[in-house]
Design an enzyme around this catalytic site. Structure first.
Site, PDB file in Angstrom:
ATOM      1  N   SER A 144       0.850  -1.189   0.000  1.00  0.00           N
ATOM      2  CA  SER A 144       0.000   0.000   0.000  1.00  0.00           C
ATOM      3  C   SER A 144       0.882   1.234   0.000  1.00  0.00           C
ATOM      4  O   SER A 144       2.002   1.223   0.538  1.00  0.00           O
ATOM      5  CB  SER A 144      -0.896   0.018   1.242  1.00  0.00           C
ATOM      6  OG  SER A 144      -1.561   1.266   1.362  1.00  0.00           O
ATOM      7  N   TYR A 157      -2.453  -0.939   9.948  1.00  0.00           N
ATOM      8  CA  TYR A 157      -2.392  -1.476   8.582  1.00  0.00           C
ATOM      9  C   TYR A 157      -1.138  -0.976   7.863  1.00  0.00           C
ATOM     10  O   TYR A 157      -0.401  -1.755   7.244  1.00  0.00           O
ATOM     11  CB  TYR A 157      -3.647  -1.050   7.831  1.00  0.00           C
ATOM     12  CG  TYR A 157      -3.658  -1.352   6.355  1.00  0.00           C
ATOM     13  CD1 TYR A 157      -4.038  -2.597   5.883  1.00  0.00           C
ATOM     14  CD2 TYR A 157      -3.310  -0.371   5.425  1.00  0.00           C
ATOM     15  CE1 TYR A 157      -4.063  -2.869   4.517  1.00  0.00           C
ATOM     16  CE2 TYR A 157      -3.333  -0.631   4.068  1.00  0.00           C
ATOM     17  CZ  TYR A 157      -3.711  -1.880   3.620  1.00  0.00           C
ATOM     18  OH  TYR A 157      -3.737  -2.144   2.272  1.00  0.00           O
TER      19      TYR A 157
END
Length: 248
Positions: A144, A157
């Site tokens: 990400s 995350y």
């Protein structure tokens, strides 16, 4: 990708499923979708079927070594040699000061440990198919842009995705000698069904210079490229696809 056998972890929904669809479009011979949810697997198989690719599903929890290795073993048993393995994972949110131990444990188990164990299983399999002058196999981890940018709404995350970037580099360096190419693709926010249902599209559009979130298929094209036969040299890299978001 014609003639290739592919495994997609987390491929029963969202971005993983979109990636599987593009691989079927590009003519993979067999695809094995690995996920923890049998109902979603059944639905995904229905979406992928009928296009000339053999579709197999494996229901497993990859958070622990035994589940991850069993899932990859099942993929090999059903599809034969796996040429490329793609690992996608979860995307929860929590305020920075409210991340519980359970949230940390779940995030670490799937995104870090699960990815690690799937890479171990894939590398061991691919090492057994080493041939002079040929790529033994390809691994693509979905990370990400949050691994490279502050994201207080999603810090746990982001931390795990940064860890996966590091693991990707370490594995790539260690197993280049075996001709296993290991890379990651790091997207910014995507217009997945989950993002739509949670009402995130406006936020994602406002944060991006292009004024919109990426369509999952736009990002999945890069996964197909990195996992496919045209990639014969790139390893240890992070392909960042973000529409200028990190520079905003």
């Amino acid at each position: 990708m014609q003639g290739m056998n592919i495994a997609v972890v987390g491929g029963a929904s969202g971005f993983g499923l979109e990636t599987a669809k593009l691989m079927v479009r590009d003519g993979v011979s067999k695809i094995v979708v690995i996920d923890i949810n049998q109902e979603r697997l059944d639905a995904a198989k229905g979406e992928l079927a009928g296009k000339g690719t053999e579709i197999f599903t494996v229901v497993r929890d990859i958070a622990r070594a035994e589940g991850a290795h069993a899932s990859f073993d099942a993929a090999v048993k059903t599809a034969g040699r796996i040429r490329s393995s793609i690992c996608a994972a979860i995307y929860p949110r929590a305020p920075l000061l409210e991340i519980t131990d359970d949230m940390w444990d779940a995030e670490n188990a799937i995104n870090i440990k699960g990815t690690y164990h799937m890479m171990v299983a894939a590398v061991k399999h691919m090492q057994g198919h080493k041939a002079e002058g040929e790529v033994s196999g390809r691994i693509v981890n979905i990370t990400s842009v949050d691994a490279f940018k502050a994201h207080p709404q999603n810090a746990h995350y982001a931390a795990t995705k940064a860890a996966v970037v590091s693991l990707t580099r370490s594995f790539a360096h260690a197993f280049a000698k075996d001709q296993v190419l290991i890379n990651s693709v790091a997207p910014a926010g995507m217009a997945t069904e989950k993002a739509k249902s949670l009402g995130f599209l406006g936020e994602l559009a406002a944060a991006n210079p292009l004024g919109r979130a990426a369509e999952p298929a736009e990002i999945a094209e890069f996964v197909v490229m990195v996992a496919g036969p045209k990639n014969t040299y790139m390893t240890g890299e992070q392909v960042i696809v973000l529409g200028g978001y990190i520079y905003a």
